[in-house]
Design an enzyme around this catalytic site. Sequence first.
Site, PDB file in Angstrom:
ATOM      1  N   ASP A  36       0.854  -1.182   0.000  1.00 21.23           N
ATOM      2  CA  ASP A  36       0.000   0.000   0.000  1.00 21.23           C
ATOM      3  C   ASP A  36       0.891   1.233   0.000  1.00 21.23           C
ATOM      4  OD1 ASP A  36      -3.167   0.411   0.504  1.00 21.23           O
ATOM      5  OD2 ASP A  36      -2.054   2.124   1.289  1.00 21.23           O
ATOM      6  N   TYR A 155     -10.263   7.120 -15.263  1.00 18.30           N
ATOM      7  CA  TYR A 155     -10.487   5.839 -14.583  1.00 18.30           C
ATOM      8  C   TYR A 155     -11.074   4.803 -15.540  1.00 18.30           C
ATOM      9  CZ  TYR A 155     -12.423   2.654 -11.022  1.00 18.30           C
ATOM     10  OH  TYR A 155     -12.746   1.560 -10.259  1.00 18.30           O
ATOM     11  N   LYS A 159      -9.259   1.329 -16.682  1.00 16.20           N
ATOM     12  CA  LYS A 159      -9.874   0.040 -16.357  1.00 16.20           C
ATOM     13  C   LYS A 159     -10.228  -0.755 -17.609  1.00 16.20           C
ATOM     14  CE  LYS A 159      -9.827   0.061 -11.843  1.00 16.20           C
ATOM     15  NZ  LYS A 159      -8.897  -0.856 -11.136  1.00 16.20           N
TER      16      LYS A 159
END
Length: 303
Positions: A36, A155, A159
């Site tokens: 992360d 986005y 994707k």
Amino acid sequence: MDLSGKVAVVTGAGRGLGQAYARALAAAGAAVVVNDVDAEAAAQVAGAIAAAGGRAVAEAGAVGGSEVAQRLVESAVKQFGRLDVMVTNAGILRDRVLWKMSDEDFDKVVEVHLRGTFTCARAAAVRMREQGEGGRLILVSSPAGQRGNFGQTNYAAAKAGIVAMARTWAMELARSDITVNAVVPVAATEMTRTIPAFAPILEEAERTGAPLPAWLRRDEGLGTVEDVAGLITFLASDAAQDITGQAIGIGGDRLALWAHPKEKAVAFADGGWSAGAIAAQWRTGVGADPETYGIPAPKGPSS
């Protein structure tokens, strides 16, 4: 599902879906590298896995560049001796309509989602091919990448590209017994809480502690992050060794296989098509049944 002896890397695993993936893989017996950008969050998840009897190590870093991707693979090999599964989950949002989206808004989202998937998958594929025992690349996409979504140029494009890479890599890595699949999850996360149609329902469920309504789980396929994790565990397992090149949706009570793009309607004209000829036949021919676009708004419970 037994993943004993397998080693996985999960990017963006400090919270939300990534955390659920890491916990589920570890619960099934896999050793997990928890990545992360937030070092403290990664350490907490790795610690929780260890406290539950699993094996995990935290490796902080923002995915995108090759250096972090290589470090994640090296961490898996150094700590656990090998790498079997790469889950590319890390992502960010910078939502803006087209005319308000800056170069930085676009580039940053593409850097994390699309380039981060590429660099992590490439580093993992190199290692898996060296091991010569196959492997799993599990790439996380989104309904926005399948249908588009208002305000999400960056986005949705990233994707959609992730699913295209899954199809391409499934061909390239087949001889190495490395499967590549894209997961299209829908779950109650910080991202979905920004969707106006879902926000009040999610806030009410969080406030009362009540489960999400049945119509939302079934009709909209929206549930908890834990609802999605089973698909990740399945795809990481030997039971999925013959599944590759697919885009698989999951959320709430819904499991779905997304169709690949294909020609829907075809017409022919001797000598080719002029602009006038296309205009003359479009609405009664090839274009008679145009495709829909955008993520449909929730319809609410059936009356």
